[in-house]
Design an enzyme around this catalytic site. Structure first.
Site, PDB file in Angstrom:
ATOM      1  N   TRP A  31       0.788  -1.368   0.156  1.00  0.00           N
ATOM      2  CA  TRP A  31       0.069   0.019   0.078  1.00  0.00           C
ATOM      3  C   TRP A  31       0.817   1.218   0.078  1.00  0.00           C
ATOM      4  CZ3 TRP A  31      -0.973   3.947   3.561  1.00  0.00           C
ATOM      5  CH2 TRP A  31      -2.098   4.744   3.144  1.00  0.00           C
TER       6      TRP A  31
ATOM      7  N   SER B 270       3.684  -6.728   1.938  1.00  0.00           N
ATOM      8  CA  SER B 270       2.718  -6.049   2.919  1.00  0.00           C
ATOM      9  C   SER B 270       1.249  -6.217   2.262  1.00  0.00           C
ATOM     10  CB  SER B 270       3.101  -4.680   2.982  1.00  0.00           C
ATOM     11  OG  SER B 270       2.479  -3.789   3.887  1.00  0.00           O
ATOM     12  N   LEU B 271       0.596  -5.222   1.744  1.00  0.00           N
ATOM     13  CA  LEU B 271      -0.801  -5.485   1.056  1.00  0.00           C
ATOM     14  C   LEU B 271      -0.712  -6.393  -0.066  1.00  0.00           C
ATOM     15  CD1 LEU B 271      -3.527  -4.659   0.767  1.00  0.00           C
ATOM     16  CD2 LEU B 271      -2.994  -3.005  -0.512  1.00  0.00           C
TER      17      LEU B 271
ATOM     18  N   LEU C  66       7.368   5.153   9.272  1.00  0.00           N
ATOM     19  CA  LEU C  66       7.104   4.120  10.077  1.00  0.00           C
ATOM     20  C   LEU C  66       7.699   2.805   9.274  1.00  0.00           C
ATOM     21  CD1 LEU C  66       5.264   2.913  12.695  1.00  0.00           C
ATOM     22  CD2 LEU C  66       3.358   2.571  10.957  1.00  0.00           C
ATOM     23  N   GLN C  67       7.588   2.509   8.131  1.00  0.00           N
ATOM     24  CA  GLN C  67       8.247   1.357   7.474  1.00  0.00           C
ATOM     25  C   GLN C  67       9.800   1.367   7.528  1.00  0.00           C
ATOM     26  OE1 GLN C  67       6.192   0.555   3.401  1.00  0.00           O
ATOM     27  NE2 GLN C  67       5.946   2.687   3.753  1.00  0.00           N
TER      28      GLN C  67
ATOM     29  N   HIS D 187      10.403  -2.738   7.938  1.00  0.00           N
ATOM     30  CA  HIS D 187       9.166  -3.563   7.129  1.00  0.00           C
ATOM     31  C   HIS D 187       9.440  -3.828   5.804  1.00  0.00           C
ATOM     32  CE1 HIS D 187       5.020  -3.729   6.625  1.00  0.00           C
ATOM     33  NE2 HIS D 187       4.965  -2.961   5.369  1.00  0.00           N
TER      34      HIS D 187
ATOM     35  N   ASP E  35      10.297  -5.070  12.526  1.00  0.00           N
ATOM     36  CA  ASP E  35       9.093  -4.548  11.561  1.00  0.00           C
ATOM     37  C   ASP E  35       8.091  -3.875  12.506  1.00  0.00           C
ATOM     38  OD1 ASP E  35       6.982  -3.854   9.854  1.00  0.00           O
ATOM     39  OD2 ASP E  35       7.211  -5.759   8.871  1.00  0.00           O
TER      40      ASP E  35
ATOM     41  N   PHE F 113       3.951   7.377   6.903  1.00  0.00           N
ATOM     42  CA  PHE F 113       3.999   6.017   6.771  1.00  0.00           C
ATOM     43  C   PHE F 113       5.278   5.552   6.298  1.00  0.00           C
ATOM     44  CE2 PHE F 113       2.869   2.113   4.061  1.00  0.00           C
ATOM     45  CZ  PHE F 113       2.363   1.197   5.314  1.00  0.00           C
TER      46      PHE F 113
END
Length: 255
Positions: free
Chosen positions: A13, A77-78, A142-143, A231, A203, A139
């Site tokens: 995503w 991920s997604l 965060l990854q 991640h 992660d 994001f």
């Protein structure tokens, strides 16, 4: 002469196919690599309705039009959830799966503590509508969080996303809803392809516990953790990651 095996890469995503450039280069010696954009990303048309089942069906139909009959699939991920649904819907197409930073259920639920809270997902959805650029930068941070190569990984994630046309806002919103609503736990027993589940140990998006639980629930899977990675372990440990994949895809016996 037998040609190289086909390997399809599916991004996550709020990402871009460009994120796989280093990995595709590393794997190109042994595989015929195709990076497929999710609907609404890059030049890929959106799909309606924008659901996990429809995305997987669209990818399966697109692949069916190409020359190879089968392929290996890596989903991140997604993209890992899409890969799982693709493997369920069209099992004859997929020989082996590699699931990176994967989870059957992104949000915490009953008997599933390995996800983000529903409150955080609501916050993400609200911020996406109000200030999508700010959320995407958040994001990215965060990854890369926890990765020993965090500065470099964050730079690669930002470059891949922000130096290209951003995903359609409708695709971002619908993709976030997929992450909020999807629970694949009941489907896992029917996905029998040999599978390698890979997580970065640090992660902060999908914890190792989610990948470990996923690997236990799949009939023919094993789990690998990459030390010092977040991640996106294929960015921070590209050569080691590619070597791990090559060994797995070259196996001829069940895992």
């Amino acid at each position: 002469m037998i040609g190289k095996p086909h390997l399809v890469l599916l991004h996550g995503w709020a990402s871009h196919t460009e994120i796989f450039r280093p990995l595709a280069r590393a794997l190109g010696k042994n595989f015929r690599v195709t990076v497929m954009p999710l609907p609404g990303y890059g030049d890929a048309p959106a799909c309606e309705p924008y659901t996990l089942e429809r995305i997987a069906g669209q990818l399966a139909a697109s692949f069916a039009k190409s020359a190879p009959k089968t392929c290996h699939v890596l989903g991140w991920s997604l993209g890992a959830q899409v890969a799982l649904m693709w493997a369920k819907r069209a099992p004859a197409q997929i020989e082996r799966l590699a699931l990176v930073a994967a989870t059957p259920c992104f949000v915490q639920r009953e008997r599933w503590p390995h996800g983000v809270t529903p409150a955080l997902m609501r916050q993400f959805a609200t911020q996406l509508k109000r200030d999508g650029g700010s959320l995407l930068r958040r994001f990215v941070a965060l990854q890369s969080q926890g990765d020993v190569q965090a500065v470099r990984v964050a730079h690669q994630l930002r470059t891949a996303l922000f130096t290209h046309e951003l995903p359609a806002s409708a695709a971002l919103e619908a993709g976030l809803e997929i992450l909020r609503a999807t629970d694949l736990r009941a489907d896992l027993a029917s996905i029998t392809q040999p599978t390698l589940v890979i997580n970065g140990e640090a992660d902060a998006v999908t914890p190792c516990a989610a990948g470990e639980a996923l690997s236990r629930a799949l009939p023919n899977a094993r789990f690998e953790a990459i030390a010092g990675a977040g991640h996106a372990p294929f960015l921070s440990r590209t050569d080691a990651f590619a070597a791990m994949l090559s060994r797995f895809f070259d196996e001829t016996t069940a895992v």
